[in-house]
Write a protein that holds these residues in place. Structure first.
Motif, short mmCIF file in Angstrom:
data_model
loop_
_atom_site.label_atom_id
_atom_site.label_comp_id
_atom_site.label_asym_id
_atom_site.label_seq_id
_atom_site.Cartn_x
_atom_site.Cartn_y
_atom_site.Cartn_z
N THR A 84 0.87 -1.17 0.00
CA THR A 84 0.00 0.00 0.00
C THR A 84 0.90 1.22 0.00
O THR A 84 1.75 1.37 0.88
CB THR A 84 -0.93 0.00 1.23
OG1 THR A 84 -1.70 -1.20 1.22
CG2 THR A 84 -1.85 1.21 1.22
N LEU A 85 0.74 2.06 -1.01
CA LEU A 85 1.59 3.24 -1.19
C LEU A 85 0.76 4.50 -0.97
O LEU A 85 -0.34 4.63 -1.50
CB LEU A 85 2.16 3.24 -2.61
CG LEU A 85 3.01 2.01 -2.93
CD1 LEU A 85 2.89 1.62 -4.37
CD2 LEU A 85 4.44 2.28 -2.56
N LEU A 86 1.32 5.41 -0.17
CA LEU A 86 0.66 6.67 0.14
C LEU A 86 1.58 7.82 -0.23
O LEU A 86 2.70 7.90 0.27
CB LEU A 86 0.34 6.74 1.64
CG LEU A 86 -0.43 5.55 2.21
CD1 LEU A 86 -0.34 5.54 3.72
CD2 LEU A 86 -1.86 5.62 1.76
N ALA A 87 1.10 8.70 -1.13
CA ALA A 87 1.90 9.87 -1.53
C ALA A 87 1.00 10.90 -2.18
O ALA A 87 0.09 10.54 -2.93
CB ALA A 87 3.00 9.47 -2.51
N GLY A 88 1.27 12.16 -1.89
CA GLY A 88 0.54 13.25 -2.53
C GLY A 88 -0.96 13.16 -2.33
O GLY A 88 -1.72 13.51 -3.22
N GLY A 89 -1.38 12.65 -1.19
CA GLY A 89 -2.81 12.52 -0.91
C GLY A 89 -3.48 11.37 -1.64
O GLY A 89 -4.70 11.24 -1.59
N GLN A 90 -2.70 10.54 -2.32
CA GLN A 90 -3.25 9.40 -3.04
C GLN A 90 -2.83 8.10 -2.39
O GLN A 90 -1.71 7.99 -1.87
CB GLN A 90 -2.80 9.41 -4.50
CG GLN A 90 -3.33 10.59 -5.28
CD GLN A 90 -2.89 10.51 -6.74
OE1 GLN A 90 -2.01 9.76 -7.11
NE2 GLN A 90 -3.52 11.32 -7.58
N LYS A 91 -3.72 7.12 -2.45
CA LYS A 91 -3.44 5.79 -1.92
C LYS A 91 -3.58 4.78 -3.07
O LYS A 91 -4.53 4.83 -3.84
CB LYS A 91 -4.44 5.45 -0.81
CG LYS A 91 -4.30 4.06 -0.24
CD LYS A 91 -5.35 3.84 0.84
CE LYS A 91 -5.32 2.41 1.33
NZ LYS A 91 -6.37 2.18 2.35
N SER A 92 -2.61 3.88 -3.16
CA SER A 92 -2.61 2.86 -4.19
C SER A 92 -2.19 1.53 -3.57
O SER A 92 -1.29 1.51 -2.73
CB SER A 92 -1.64 3.26 -5.30
OG SER A 92 -1.55 2.24 -6.27
N THR A 93 -2.83 0.47 -3.98
CA THR A 93 -2.44 -0.86 -3.50
C THR A 93 -1.97 -1.69 -4.68
O THR A 93 -2.67 -1.79 -5.70
CB THR A 93 -3.61 -1.57 -2.78
OG1 THR A 93 -4.02 -0.77 -1.68
CG2 THR A 93 -3.20 -2.94 -2.28
N VAL A 94 -0.78 -2.27 -4.56
CA VAL A 94 -0.18 -3.09 -5.60
C VAL A 94 -0.14 -4.53 -5.11
O VAL A 94 0.34 -4.81 -4.02
CB VAL A 94 1.25 -2.59 -5.92
CG1 VAL A 94 1.95 -3.52 -6.89
CG2 VAL A 94 1.21 -1.16 -6.46
N GLN A 95 -0.66 -5.44 -5.92
CA GLN A 95 -0.61 -6.88 -5.62
C GLN A 95 0.78 -7.40 -6.00
O GLN A 95 1.31 -7.07 -7.06
CB GLN A 95 -1.68 -7.64 -6.42
CG GLN A 95 -3.09 -7.22 -6.08
CD GLN A 95 -3.47 -7.53 -4.64
OE1 GLN A 95 -3.17 -8.59 -4.11
NE2 GLN A 95 -4.12 -6.58 -4.00
N LEU A 96 1.36 -8.22 -5.14
CA LEU A 96 2.67 -8.81 -5.40
C LEU A 96 2.54 -10.28 -5.77
O LEU A 96 1.72 -10.99 -5.18
CB LEU A 96 3.56 -8.68 -4.15
CG LEU A 96 3.88 -7.27 -3.67
CD1 LEU A 96 4.60 -7.32 -2.33
CD2 LEU A 96 4.71 -6.53 -4.71
N GLN A 97 3.39 -10.71 -6.70
CA GLN A 97 3.43 -12.10 -7.13
C GLN A 97 4.88 -12.59 -7.08
O GLN A 97 5.81 -11.81 -7.34
CB GLN A 97 2.92 -12.24 -8.57
CG GLN A 97 1.50 -11.75 -8.77
CD GLN A 97 0.49 -12.59 -8.01
OE1 GLN A 97 0.63 -13.80 -7.89
NE2 GLN A 97 -0.52 -11.93 -7.46
N PRO A 98 5.10 -13.86 -6.80
CA PRO A 98 6.47 -14.40 -6.84
C PRO A 98 7.09 -14.19 -8.22
O PRO A 98 6.43 -14.36 -9.23
CB PRO A 98 6.28 -15.89 -6.55
CG PRO A 98 4.97 -15.98 -5.82
CD PRO A 98 4.12 -14.88 -6.41
N ALA A 99 8.36 -13.80 -8.23
CA ALA A 99 9.05 -13.50 -9.49
C ALA A 99 10.53 -13.84 -9.38
O ALA A 99 11.37 -13.09 -9.83
CB ALA A 99 8.85 -12.04 -9.85
N LYS A 117 5.14 6.86 1.50
CA LYS A 117 5.14 5.85 2.56
C LYS A 117 4.57 4.58 1.99
O LYS A 117 3.72 4.62 1.10
CB LYS A 117 4.33 6.33 3.76
CG LYS A 117 4.95 7.55 4.40
CD LYS A 117 4.17 8.03 5.59
CE LYS A 117 4.85 9.31 6.05
NZ LYS A 117 4.58 9.74 7.32
N ALA A 118 5.03 3.47 2.50
CA ALA A 118 4.56 2.17 2.00
C ALA A 118 4.40 1.20 3.15
O ALA A 118 5.18 1.21 4.10
CB ALA A 118 5.54 1.62 0.97
#
Length: 145
Positions: A84-99, A117-118
């Motif tokens: 979960t990434l927080l910056a500039g008033g925006q929140k984004s969630t990135v799904q992780l996969q084995p790589a 922040k993450a």
């Protein structure tokens, strides 16, 4: 009996030092294998690598490397995770996969900038998730991650 007491005291002092060795300040002082920021998450270390500040796009990379406290790679096959990434008033969630051997990857829309922040949450092979908090561009020891 005095020898046992002395041995116990030495053991407790050495264990106490080990716990202090893994605080954020100590981890920030360590050189990382992949140029990211290192944090303790339970019995593991997570190294978070994000896009460079100022990068723009709809699919910016997010990579998490998993090791034990000695720096040994921990297999991520079967792992799941999110960042979960927080910056500039925006929140984004990135799904992780084995790589790879000890790597989890994903991509998403976020603003790589100072103040980012993450929160990384990873579950290895169905185990309960462990979390770590990051500030990947915070100035540390005279340099940025």
């Amino acid at each position: 009996m005095k020898t046992i007491s002395t041995l116990f005291a030495v053991l407790m002092l050495s264990l106490g030092g080990a716990a202090v060795a893994h605080d954020d300040a100590m981890l920030d002082a360590m050189k990382t294998a992949n140029g990211g920021q290192l944090r303790a998450a339970g019995i593991h270390h997570y190294e978070l690598v994000v896009a460079k500040p100022g990068t723009k796009g709809d699919a910016l990379p997010v990579v998490v490397y998993v090791t034990d406290h000695a720096g040994t790679k921990v297999p991520t096959q079967g792992a799941t995770g999110t960042v979960t990434l927080l910056a500039g008033g925006q929140k984004s969630t990135v799904q992780l996969q084995p790589a790879g051997e000890n790597v989890l990857k994903g991509s998403g829309v976020y603003m790589p900038q100072a103040g980012l922040k993450a929160i990384v949450s990873v579950s290895l092979n169905g185990q309960p998730a462990a979390q770590a908090r990051f500030e990947p561009f915070a100035a540390v020891g005279g340099h940025n991650h």
